[in-house]
Write an enzyme that holds these catalytic residues in place. Structure first.
Site, short mmCIF file in Angstrom:
data_model
loop_
_atom_site.label_atom_id
_atom_site.label_comp_id
_atom_site.label_asym_id
_atom_site.label_seq_id
_atom_site.Cartn_x
_atom_site.Cartn_y
_atom_site.Cartn_z
N SER A 283 -10.36 -0.71 8.20
CA SER A 283 -9.48 0.20 7.47
C SER A 283 -9.43 -0.21 6.01
CB SER A 283 -8.05 0.13 8.06
OG SER A 283 -7.13 0.81 7.23
N TYR B 151 -0.93 -5.23 10.51
CA TYR B 151 -2.12 -4.38 10.51
C TYR B 151 -3.15 -4.86 9.49
CZ TYR B 151 -4.83 -0.03 10.77
OH TYR B 151 -5.82 0.90 10.96
#
Length: 228
Positions: A121, A134
């Protein structure tokens, strides 16, 4: 209309985690359309937050292409992160790709050919508030990708990560209001979100015979977000 890459994956076995929704579904659909035998496993098939995943993997011993796409994001301020939640994010986003990759690499090395894509990501490179778990997990996944690529390059196995930016999926439309989406797009030079097929097309190229020398790279697909 996003064009589809003209690549032939006939007779190739492709394992895609989280392959039944969002970006994973787009990749499963594309690889199937291009002739591959696709195994789109999800959390209903096995628990990505459980070491027993190894037992499940015993049924997958002839994988040519692996795409580690399954992921989880738990949003919380750093001081409020629950230790169990942190461990869960790391297990799903890092440990599971590690375990599955170890399982399929033996076959790839024996065949002197293989492709692995880890879906990371942009938040593995950049971060914002409440993304400690995350961001940590995706940064770790990018690091894992680089080291694996170094160790397996001489065996004909090319390993890369893809870092999508803002991507339009059903989940995006469910959790964000039109105003929130508008604010998000103001940060993207191309002024739109990525379509899942655009991520899938890139994965298909990296996994194809046309990729002969790209390994250990984190390919960012974000419409210019990180450079803006």
């Amino acid at each position: 209309m996003i064009p589809i890459v003209p690549i032939d994956f006939t007779d190739m076995n492709v394992l895609i985690t989280g392959g039944t929704r969002g970006i994973g579904k787009a990749m499963s659909t594309l690889f199937s359309r291009l002739g591959a035998n696709v195994f789109p496993i999800n959390s209903k098939d096995c628990d990505f937050d459980n070491d027993d995943i190894q037992k499940f993997l015993n049924g997958f011993n002839n994988i040519d292409i692996l795409i580690n796409n399954a992921g989880v994001n738990i949003i919380d301020s750093f001081a409020d992160i629950n230790d169990t939640d942190f461990d869960s994010v790391m297990n799903v986003n890092v440990k599971t790709p590690y375990l599955i990759s170890k399982h399929v690499l033996n076959n790839m090395v024996a065949n002197k050919w293989g492709r692995i894509i880890n879906i990371a990501s942009v938040w593995g490179t950049k971060s914002i508030s409440k993304r400690a778990s995350y961001t940590t997990s995706k940064a770790a996944l990018i690091g894992l990708t680089k080291t694996m690529a170094i160790e397996y390059a001489e065996h004909g196995v090319l390993i890369n990560s893809i870092s999508p930016g803002f991507t339009y999926t059903d989940l995006t439309s469910e959790i964000l209001t039109p105003d929130q989406i508008s604010l998000m797009l103001d940060k993207v030079p191309m002024k739109r979100m990525a379509e899942p097929l655009e991520i899938a097309n890139t994965a298909a190229f990296l996994c194809s015979k046309y990729n002969t020398y790209i390994t250990g790279q984190d390919v960012v697909i974000d419409g210019g977000f990180l450079i803006s």
